[in-house]
Design a protein around this motif. Structure first.
Motif, PDB file in Angstrom:
ATOM      1  N   ILE A   1       0.838  -1.210   0.000  1.00  0.00           N
ATOM      2  CA  ILE A   1       0.000   0.000   0.000  1.00  0.00           C
ATOM      3  C   ILE A   1       0.867   1.253   0.000  1.00  0.00           C
ATOM      4  CG2 ILE A   1      -1.685   1.333   1.328  1.00  0.00           C
ATOM      5  CD1 ILE A   1      -2.825  -1.356   2.338  1.00  0.00           C
ATOM      6  N   ASP A   2       1.900   1.264   0.849  1.00  0.00           N
ATOM      7  CA  ASP A   2       2.781   2.437   0.920  1.00  0.00           C
ATOM      8  C   ASP A   2       3.426   2.721  -0.438  1.00  0.00           C
ATOM      9  OD1 ASP A   2       2.197   2.782   3.570  1.00  0.00           O
ATOM     10  OD2 ASP A   2       4.038   1.865   4.324  1.00  0.00           O
ATOM     11  N   SER A   3       3.891   1.664  -1.117  1.00  0.00           N
ATOM     12  CA  SER A   3       4.556   1.855  -2.411  1.00  0.00           C
ATOM     13  C   SER A   3       3.578   2.382  -3.461  1.00  0.00           C
ATOM     14  CB  SER A   3       5.198   0.547  -2.892  1.00  0.00           C
ATOM     15  OG  SER A   3       4.207  -0.420  -3.168  1.00  0.00           O
ATOM     16  N   LEU A   4       2.328   1.871  -3.440  1.00  0.00           N
ATOM     17  CA  LEU A   4       1.321   2.317  -4.409  1.00  0.00           C
ATOM     18  C   LEU A   4       0.912   3.766  -4.174  1.00  0.00           C
ATOM     19  CD1 LEU A   4      -0.928  -0.870  -4.574  1.00  0.00           C
ATOM     20  CD2 LEU A   4       0.480   0.042  -6.428  1.00  0.00           C
ATOM     21  N   LEU A   5       0.787   4.148  -2.901  1.00  0.00           N
ATOM     22  CA  LEU A   5       0.386   5.521  -2.578  1.00  0.00           C
ATOM     23  C   LEU A   5       1.465   6.538  -2.947  1.00  0.00           C
ATOM     24  CD1 LEU A   5      -1.444   4.970   0.837  1.00  0.00           C
ATOM     25  CD2 LEU A   5      -2.494   5.644  -1.331  1.00  0.00           C
ATOM     26  N   ASN A   6       2.679   6.063  -3.125  1.00  0.00           N
ATOM     27  CA  ASN A   6       3.764   6.953  -3.547  1.00  0.00           C
ATOM     28  C   ASN A   6       3.818   7.126  -5.062  1.00  0.00           C
ATOM     29  OD1 ASN A   6       4.802   7.627  -1.016  1.00  0.00           O
ATOM     30  ND2 ASN A   6       5.973   5.723  -0.885  1.00  0.00           N
ATOM     31  N   GLU A   7       2.991   6.340  -5.768  1.00  0.00           N
ATOM     32  CA  GLU A   7       2.935   6.446  -7.225  1.00  0.00           C
ATOM     33  C   GLU A   7       1.785   7.364  -7.645  1.00  0.00           C
ATOM     34  OE1 GLU A   7       2.647   2.561  -8.906  1.00  0.00           O
ATOM     35  OE2 GLU A   7       4.457   1.821  -7.907  1.00  0.00           O
ATOM     36  N   LYS A   8       1.752   7.709  -8.929  1.00  0.00           N
ATOM     37  CA  LYS A   8       0.638   8.500  -9.469  1.00  0.00           C
ATOM     38  C   LYS A   8      -0.507   7.555  -9.790  1.00  0.00           C
ATOM     39  CE  LYS A   8       3.262  12.356 -11.405  1.00  0.00           C
ATOM     40  NZ  LYS A   8       3.592  13.130 -12.634  1.00  0.00           N
ATOM     41  N   ILE A   9      -1.555   7.590  -8.958  1.00  0.00           N
ATOM     42  CA  ILE A   9      -2.696   6.696  -9.136  1.00  0.00           C
ATOM     43  C   ILE A   9      -3.988   7.512  -9.109  1.00  0.00           C
ATOM     44  CG2 ILE A   9      -1.604   4.618  -8.188  1.00  0.00           C
ATOM     45  CD1 ILE A   9      -2.905   5.245  -5.514  1.00  0.00           C
ATOM     46  N   GLY A  10      -5.061   6.922  -9.617  1.00  0.00           N
ATOM     47  CA  GLY A  10      -6.345   7.616  -9.662  1.00  0.00           C
ATOM     48  C   GLY A  10      -6.946   7.811  -8.283  1.00  0.00           C
ATOM     49  N   ASP A  11      -7.852   8.756  -8.171  1.00  0.00           N
ATOM     50  CA  ASP A  11      -8.478   9.085  -6.890  1.00  0.00           C
ATOM     51  C   ASP A  11      -9.276   7.915  -6.316  1.00  0.00           C
ATOM     52  OD1 ASP A  11      -7.392  11.584  -6.979  1.00  0.00           O
ATOM     53  OD2 ASP A  11      -9.199  12.576  -7.730  1.00  0.00           O
ATOM     54  N   THR A  12      -9.939   7.161  -7.185  1.00  0.00           N
ATOM     55  CA  THR A  12     -10.752   6.029  -6.711  1.00  0.00           C
ATOM     56  C   THR A  12      -9.870   4.973  -6.064  1.00  0.00           C
ATOM     57  OG1 THR A  12     -12.358   6.403  -8.472  1.00  0.00           O
ATOM     58  CG2 THR A  12     -12.422   4.259  -7.368  1.00  0.00           C
ATOM     59  N   LEU A  13      -8.789   4.587  -6.757  1.00  0.00           N
ATOM     60  CA  LEU A  13      -7.864   3.588  -6.201  1.00  0.00           C
ATOM     61  C   LEU A  13      -7.200   4.127  -4.934  1.00  0.00           C
ATOM     62  CD1 LEU A  13      -6.341   0.925  -6.269  1.00  0.00           C
ATOM     63  CD2 LEU A  13      -4.688   1.963  -7.851  1.00  0.00           C
ATOM     64  N   LYS A  14      -6.852   5.405  -4.962  1.00  0.00           N
ATOM     65  CA  LYS A  14      -6.215   6.015  -3.787  1.00  0.00           C
ATOM     66  C   LYS A  14      -7.131   5.931  -2.569  1.00  0.00           C
ATOM     67  CE  LYS A  14      -3.686  10.178  -2.413  1.00  0.00           C
ATOM     68  NZ  LYS A  14      -3.266  11.538  -2.829  1.00  0.00           N
ATOM     69  N   SER A  15      -8.405   6.217  -2.768  1.00  0.00           N
ATOM     70  CA  SER A  15      -9.387   6.155  -1.685  1.00  0.00           C
ATOM     71  C   SER A  15      -9.536   4.729  -1.162  1.00  0.00           C
ATOM     72  CB  SER A  15     -10.727   6.686  -2.185  1.00  0.00           C
ATOM     73  OG  SER A  15     -11.698   6.606  -1.172  1.00  0.00           O
ATOM     74  N   GLN A  16      -9.598   3.763  -2.089  1.00  0.00           N
ATOM     75  CA  GLN A  16      -9.723   2.352  -1.699  1.00  0.00           C
ATOM     76  C   GLN A  16      -8.505   1.893  -0.893  1.00  0.00           C
ATOM     77  OE1 GLN A  16     -10.204   0.682  -5.588  1.00  0.00           O
ATOM     78  NE2 GLN A  16     -12.433   0.949  -5.619  1.00  0.00           N
ATOM     79  N   LEU A  17      -7.331   2.318  -1.335  1.00  0.00           N
ATOM     80  CA  LEU A  17      -6.102   1.925  -0.637  1.00  0.00           C
ATOM     81  C   LEU A  17      -6.018   2.560   0.753  1.00  0.00           C
ATOM     82  CD1 LEU A  17      -3.519   2.120  -3.570  1.00  0.00           C
ATOM     83  CD2 LEU A  17      -4.272   0.049  -2.380  1.00  0.00           C
ATOM     84  N   LYS A  18      -6.521   3.777   0.884  1.00  0.00           N
ATOM     85  CA  LYS A  18      -6.526   4.445   2.194  1.00  0.00           C
ATOM     86  C   LYS A  18      -7.395   3.684   3.199  1.00  0.00           C
ATOM     87  CE  LYS A  18      -4.132   8.383   1.938  1.00  0.00           C
ATOM     88  NZ  LYS A  18      -3.146   8.820   2.959  1.00  0.00           N
ATOM     89  N   VAL A  19      -8.553   3.187   2.713  1.00  0.00           N
ATOM     90  CA  VAL A  19      -9.423   2.390   3.578  1.00  0.00           C
ATOM     91  C   VAL A  19      -8.704   1.099   3.974  1.00  0.00           C
ATOM     92  CG1 VAL A  19     -11.592   1.114   3.729  1.00  0.00           C
ATOM     93  CG2 VAL A  19     -11.547   3.341   2.607  1.00  0.00           C
ATOM     94  N   ALA A  20      -8.066   0.447   2.986  1.00  0.00           N
ATOM     95  CA  ALA A  20      -7.311  -0.792   3.261  1.00  0.00           C
ATOM     96  C   ALA A  20      -6.164  -0.519   4.229  1.00  0.00           C
ATOM     97  CB  ALA A  20      -6.770  -1.372   1.955  1.00  0.00           C
ATOM     98  N   GLN A  21      -5.564   0.660   4.091  1.00  0.00           N
ATOM     99  CA  GLN A  21      -4.453   1.043   4.968  1.00  0.00           C
ATOM    100  C   GLN A  21      -4.922   1.174   6.419  1.00  0.00           C
ATOM    101  OE1 GLN A  21      -2.699   4.967   4.252  1.00  0.00           O
ATOM    102  NE2 GLN A  21      -0.670   4.002   4.247  1.00  0.00           N
TER     103      GLN A  21
END
Length: 746
Positions: free
Chosen positions: A127-147
């Motif tokens: 999750i940390d590595s993905l959040l450091n990349e340029k990703i869409g808002d929807t995926l970012k929101s989903q990953l934040k919940v998973a985090q």
């Protein structure tokens, strides 16, 4: 390609039949057979799409979890993750969900070590590595919940594993997450219970102010009628009051809990858990401080007994709470007739529930009972029962210098706490009865506690409980040595000196942590330390499995343990090769033999003040131990002397008292370079006056603050790091402003 298409069509037809049954709640054998058939066909496809791969495994996850086939669930999730993570079309939300589900299943089958190393930590890194990349808002929101969910699970698992390093890191990450303004709305659904776990972890780490902040945030998120949440909050607040010894607020918590509990009309599996926990915590604290009347205590005991008879099977554990209060009450009143019955009942129930904390309490109760009855013979079997639980079969095998013994030492910080509490009980009785055999047993138990602290250093929470544990270890080792004053054993003296001095370094780390002084390693060292921590987690898991395993599996587990220990040695060698880590490690460790090898005509006097005043006189050829008696008389004389000497009058009597106490030390000094390392009030004694008055000899007199500093000074190599002790002054101390001014002037 044509066969792949046919396999996929046939697989999906069978899968649809299984899905229909799952939606109807039919988690039976037939559903499982359909899923197996669908997967067999699916596995024949060479390059399935990511969507088809996720689809079939997601239903396997639902079916195996709902039908409580957790071993199968773990196998399927591991297979899916291994296969899916390499797929170019992977969906990271589905991948993170599968990794999270794997963690829950591993926890459910009692594999927290595997959960954290195979699921939670890898998921955190993903999750940390993905959040450091340029990703869409929807995926970012989903990953934040998973985090958020993953941080909560990391905190829970770290607490269960008693791993302070992971707990501290998880709490820090969790709090950074909360301070981030980009928390998605979907995360708020999971926030209240996540905050409860975070607050609980902060209490365990001794950070009560942070815990209170999280509880207040939690309060702001819930509706007024969320009584279960309110009961949980009172439960957490009562933990803080107990640790602060605020008995007035603790009893207020009891009254508030009574009001809230009565408002919870619907049955809830957590309802009785938090209420019973509150009743037990508050009553046991009041009983310990003799601050509860018999009628009120009996009322609590009866309530706990009633709660233990509910329809919820796990509520049976509340009987342990009731039994513990009864046993404590009977011991306090020395009413022995019914004690054996309650002790046996508590032991049996604690075994049934695998409640290590109550097995430990039972051991302590048994030991107190045996001494109160004067049954010294029973102490042997009680100690043996404790040791066997951590695979030690003879107390005499406890040896701080035996590396094999240390490498195969099982037990946590809580085990160390039990060992030192047993040591306390045994030592108190040994003093009264002048029983040298019991003194030796107390020493061995304190030595075991010290070794357990040492092997669990990476798991320390760095809180006051651990500081007090270390204080008790030092005190008992020195007290037991003083009771065997006739035996001047050099090896024992050095063993104690190494442990006590090393413990003081650990306490410095604890104080720094409490005061938020944190050392951060460079990234290249941190990566090695992370891999070492994973090895430590796996080692702990294997040791736990060996303790609980059947005999036929032990050889295989011990081989795995040995392989991991070799891997750990390789990682440590890699660390030692790094100059920065080597310097830091040298600054935080101490060995008296290495110090002595560098001495010439030097003599070092190291004082320790633990109710009694002790001194070690260290030269190149010997290490003497001196018991200088109770500190109170000396402290009083020093305070009076330092006050009188400033007016140059009426200090003779105090001076004579100081001389008489310190004379055994002075007799061991000659024309050498002498270094004094004081502790407690002894720091105010001007040794120049004592030595010049009693010895007409030439010597150089120095002062220092730790043996480690002297060891560093003797080291010819240039060290970039140094662990040091510095004086601290309270606000009320008149010397404080002078001290600050003197620094500012320079």
């Amino acid at each position: 390609m044509e066969s792949d298409s046919l396999n996929l069509i046939e697989s999906n037809i069978i899968l649809d039949s299984a899905i229909s049954r799952i939606k109807l709640g039919e988690f039976d054998k037939k559903t499982g057979q359909l899923l197996d058939s669908a997967l067999t066909l699916f596995n024949g496809i060479k390059n399935p799409s990511a969507q088809d791969l996720a689809n079939i495994y997601s239903y396997f996850d639902v079916y195996t979890y709902q039908s409580q086939q957790l071993d199968k669930n773990i196998v399927y999730n591991k297979a899916f993750i291994k296969r899916y993570i390499k797929h170019k079309g992977r969906n990271y939300q589905k991948l993170s969900m599968a990794m999270s589900n794997l963690g829950y299943s591993l926890m459910d089958v009692g594999e927290p070590y595997a959960a954290i190393s195979e699921s939670l930590l890898p998921l955190q890194k993903l999750i940390d590595s993905l959040l450091n990349e340029k990703i869409g808002d929807t995926l970012k929101s989903q990953l934040k919940v998973a985090q958020l969910i993953n941080y909560r699970q990391l905190v829970i698992t770290a607490q269960e594993l008693e791993n302070g390093e992971i707990l501290r890191a998880s709490v820090d990450d969790f709090e950074r997450f909360l301070n981030n303004k980009e928390i998605p709305k979907q995360a708020l659904e999971f926030m209240p219970y996540a905050l409860s776990n975070l607050a609980d972890a902060c209490i365990e780490l001794g950070n009560f102010n942070k815990a209170k902040e999280h509880i207040e945030y939690w309060k702001s998120l819930i509706e007024p009628d969320k009584y279960i949440d309110k009961l949980m909050m009172i439960d957490l607040e009562s933990k803080i009051h107990k640790k602060n010894k605020d008995y007035k607020k603790l009893n207020e918590s009891y009254k508030n809990a009574e009001i809230i509990y009565k408002k919870i009309e619907k049955e809830n599996r957590f309802k009785n858990t938090f209420y019973a926990s509150l009743l037990y915590r508050i009553s046991s604290s009041n009983l310990e401080n003799q601050n509860i009347k018999d009628d009120k205590l009996n009322d609590v005991i009866n309530k706990l007994k009633t709660l233990s008879q509910s329809k919820v099977k796990t509520d049976t554990v509340f009987m342990l709470y009731a039994q513990d209060l009864i046993i404590s009450k009977l011991l306090n009143k020395q009413q022995f007739d019914s004690l054996p019955y309650y002790l046996d009942a508590q032991f049996s129930l604690a075994q049934d529930f695998s409640k290590t904390d109550f097995l430990n309490k039972n051991l302590l109760h048994q030991m107190k009972f045996s001494f109160l009855r004067g049954n010294i013979g029973a102490t042997e079997s009680i100690i043996q029962r404790f040791l066997q639980r951590i695979s030690i079969y003879d107390i005499n095998t406890i040896n701080a210098k035996d590396e094999d013994f240390k490498n195969n030492l099982y037990g946590s910080i809580n085990t160390a706490q039990t060992a030192i509490e047993l040591s306390n009980i045994v030592l108190n009785y040994a003093v009264k009865s002048e029983n040298k055999v019991l003194v030796d047993k107390s020493y061995k138990l304190a030595l075991l506690a010290a070794m357990l602290v040492d092997v669990n250093k990476s798991k320390l929470n760095y809180n006051l409980l651990e500081k007090n544990l270390i204080d008790n270890i030092n005190k008992n080792l020195l007290s037991a040595r003083a009771l065997n004053q006739s035996s001047d054993n050099k090896d024992t003296n050095e063993e104690i000196l190494n442990i006590v001095e090393q413990n003081l370094t650990s306490q410095l780390t604890i104080r720094n942590s409490i005061n938020n002084v944190i050392y951060e390693y460079p990234i290249e060292i941190q990566k090695i330390l992370d891999s070492l921590n994973i090895i430590e987690i796996k080692l702990s898991g294997l040791k736990s499995n060996i303790t609980n395993s059947e005999e036929k599996n032990i050889d295989s587990l011990k081989q795995s343990l040995q392989n991991l220990q070799i891997k750990k040695s390789d990682v440590l060698l890699e660390l030692k090769g790094n100059p920065l880590y080597r310097d830091l490690n040298n600054a935080l460790t101490f060995n008296v033999s290495e110090l002595k090898s560098s001495l010439l005509e030097d003599i070092i006097v190291r004082f320790y003040d633990y109710e009694n005043l002790y001194a070690f006189v260290i030269s190149k050829t010997e290490t003497k131990f001196l018991n200088l008696g109770n500190s109170k008389k000396m402290d009083k004389a020093i305070a009076s002397f330092t006050k009188s000497i400033s007016t140059i009058k009426d200090f003779e009597d105090d001076f004579k008292t100081i001389i008489s106490v310190l004379n055994p030390v002075i007799e061991n000094l000659d024309e050498s370079n002498v270094t004094i390392i004081p502790d407690g009030k002894i720091a105010f004694v001007p040794f120049e006056l004592l030595i010049n008055r009693d010895l007409e000899k030439e010597m150089t007199l120095n002062y220092n603050t730790s043996l480690k500093l002297i060891d560093n000074e003797k080291d010819d190599s240039t060290s970039r790091l140094l662990a040091s002790y510095a004086p601290t002054y309270s606000v009320s101390d008149g010397n404080r402003n002078e001290y600050i001014a003197s620094i500012e002037e320079k």
